[in-house]
Design an enzyme around this catalytic site. Structure first.
Site, PDB file in Angstrom:
ATOM      1  N   HIS A  26       0.782  -1.316   0.098  1.00  0.00           N
ATOM      2  CA  HIS A  26       0.022  -0.005   0.060  1.00  0.00           C
ATOM      3  C   HIS A  26       0.797   1.181  -0.071  1.00  0.00           C
ATOM      4  O   HIS A  26       0.731   2.180  -0.787  1.00  0.00           O
ATOM      5  CB  HIS A  26      -0.637  -0.071   1.231  1.00  0.00           C
ATOM      6  CG  HIS A  26      -1.665   1.178   1.399  1.00  0.00           C
ATOM      7  ND1 HIS A  26      -3.053   1.482   0.995  1.00  0.00           N
ATOM      8  CD2 HIS A  26      -1.398   2.535   1.920  1.00  0.00           C
ATOM      9  CE1 HIS A  26      -3.437   2.671   1.326  1.00  0.00           C
ATOM     10  NE2 HIS A  26      -2.477   3.291   1.977  1.00  0.00           N
ATOM     11  N   GLU A  27       1.805   1.269   0.978  1.00  0.00           N
ATOM     12  CA  GLU A  27       2.658   2.532   1.002  1.00  0.00           C
ATOM     13  C   GLU A  27       3.621   2.487  -0.073  1.00  0.00           C
ATOM     14  O   GLU A  27       3.900   3.721  -0.641  1.00  0.00           O
ATOM     15  CB  GLU A  27       3.526   2.502   2.241  1.00  0.00           C
ATOM     16  CG  GLU A  27       2.733   2.508   3.526  1.00  0.00           C
ATOM     17  CD  GLU A  27       1.882   3.783   3.538  1.00  0.00           C
ATOM     18  OE1 GLU A  27       2.558   4.873   3.247  1.00  0.00           O
ATOM     19  OE2 GLU A  27       0.782   3.786   4.145  1.00  0.00           O
ATOM     20  N   HIS A  30       1.740   4.575  -2.872  1.00  0.00           N
ATOM     21  CA  HIS A  30       1.950   5.944  -2.595  1.00  0.00           C
ATOM     22  C   HIS A  30       3.489   6.411  -3.159  1.00  0.00           C
ATOM     23  O   HIS A  30       3.550   7.342  -3.840  1.00  0.00           O
ATOM     24  CB  HIS A  30       2.003   6.317  -1.069  1.00  0.00           C
ATOM     25  CG  HIS A  30       0.369   6.353  -0.668  1.00  0.00           C
ATOM     26  ND1 HIS A  30      -0.541   6.859  -0.973  1.00  0.00           N
ATOM     27  CD2 HIS A  30       0.042   5.438   0.581  1.00  0.00           C
ATOM     28  CE1 HIS A  30      -1.775   6.369  -0.498  1.00  0.00           C
ATOM     29  NE2 HIS A  30      -1.329   5.638   0.531  1.00  0.00           N
TER      30      HIS A  30
END
Length: 404
Positions: A26-27, A30
């Site tokens: 998920h990170e 980003h």
């Protein structure tokens, strides 16, 4: 004592491994989109707390492995507050400081001075990475295992159940529910679980004749190793396909990808339906799970994979496939949760950016502060509610009138 520690390890280790892996992806979503837009990143951390090992790359980003494996985070340069959405005064202060330290034009490398559409894409990239991860994992699973379809055949009807009252008989084959064609018995289970109190019209094949039956699912208490004690909607049918009801086919990568996308769409739609039914009072939210419930499911799935066959090779393959499927489901869940319009989550940031795009200015600091606090309260309430559910499923609160 050894047995207790073994249980703790069995349930916690798979959960932490899966959670850290999914949150890291998920990170990373980003991070990769931010890097593509030239955003300066201070740190990418896997885990929290004290640093185990760290190094700084040529872009000035510190890559860090910490001792507490509960996910991770990415920190953009210039983050002023926990919400990462400064107001006009905060932006002006940050710009002045950046220019003073690095010279005119340096602010263009900071996240907060990027165009709104770039900031929105960077924020949305986290949940998108979760859905992409689930798609990749499902594609691998369907490519390796293939697709097995088991047509829903009635093996038994519980006396006094809604199915018995509707007139179901053993060997009935369910063809459709509310005129929607049914291919696999899991579709029957999912539809019934999401329809407590709502009449369902079943179209069945009975010895070559099409018969219409109407049954209304009722909530009953069910207990299993993965879910614990939960209230679920049932009509009282035991489904057991005959040999002729099974179909199996190998899927090529394109077909597997399509099937994976279908699984994600079904999961998102089912989750949305369930949440909608909670808000309309049709569901109590018993099926919502927090960390304890997810850890229990991970441990239960691990136990099943280990005990299914004593052969070490089979155990290894079974564990790998189990973790892939479990990680895919949890990844979808994390993606959905992060898109909720709560200020502390990605969906809240997107909501702020939508306001900024319309109003041509950031959300005022006072509104952000209130929104952030309300968001924290909502998130904390959701976690407490999910944890309460998890504890009830473990039968810890029978004396308080829980799932007795």
């Amino acid at each position: 004592m050894t047995g207790f520690l073994g249980q703790v390890l069995l349930y916690s280790v798979p959960f932490l491994l899966v959670l850290t892996f999914i949150v890291t992806i998920h990170e990373l979503g980003h991070f990769l989109v931010a890097r593509a837009f030239g955003v300066k990143v201070d740190r990418f951390s896997i885990g929290f707390g004290k640093t185990i090992v760290a190094r700084t790359d040529k872009h000035g980003t510190e890559w860090r492995l910490a001792w507490l494996p509960l996910g991770g985070y990415v920190k953009f340069s210039g983050d002023l507050d926990a919400s990462s959405v400064p107001d006009q005064a905060g932006l002006a202060e940050l710009k002045q400081r950046v220019i003073a330290e690095n010279g005119p034009g340096a602010e263009r490398d900071y996240f907060h001075f990027k165009p709104i559409w770039q900031r929105a894409l960077i924020v949305a990239a986290g949940p998108a990475a979760n859905f992409l991860l689930a798609l990749v994992l499902f594609t691998i699973l369907f490519s390796v295992i293939g697709e097995r379809i088991a047509a829903p055949r009635v093996a038994a009807v519980a006396p006094g159940s809604p199915a018995a009252e509707a007139g179901f008989l053993p060997r009935d084959k369910i063809l459709a529910i509310n005129d929607r064609a049914i291919q696999d018995q899991t579709e029957v289970t999912q539809t019934v679980m999401m329809s407590a109190g709502d009449p369902l019209r079943f179209t069945v094949d009975r010895a070559g004749q099409r018969v219409e039956l109407v049954a209304t699912p009722r909530r009953v208490i069910q207990e299993d190793e993965l879910s614990g004690r939960v209230r679920v909607a049932q009509v009282g049918l035991a489904l057991l396909p005959l040999q002729e009801d099974y179909r199996f086919r190998r899927l090529n990568p394109f077909e597997a990808t399509g099937k994976g996308a279908e699984m994600i769409g079904t999961t998102v739609a089912t989750t949305g339906t369930y949440i909608g039914r909670i808000f309309t009072g049709k569901e109590s939210g018993d099926l919502l799970s927090g960390p304890i419930g997810i850890a229990r499911a991970a441990g239960g799935a691990t136990r099943q994979a280990v005990t299914a066959d004593p052969d070490p090779g089979y155990i290894a393959v079974n564990l790998a496939l189990m973790f892939l499927q479990f990680a895919a489901i949890v990844s979808i869940g994390i993606g959905i949760v992060n898109l909720l319009p709560i200020p502390v989550l990605d969906g809240g940031h997107l909501l702020f950016y939508a306001y900024e795009a319309v109003a041509r200015r950031p959300v005022p600091a006072r509104v952000q502060e209130v929104g952030y606090r309300v968001g924290l309260a909502l998130l904390a309430g959701l976690m407490l509610f999910a944890t309460w559910n998890d504890l009830q499923k473990l039968s810890l609160f029978k004396f308080l009138g829980g799932l007795a």
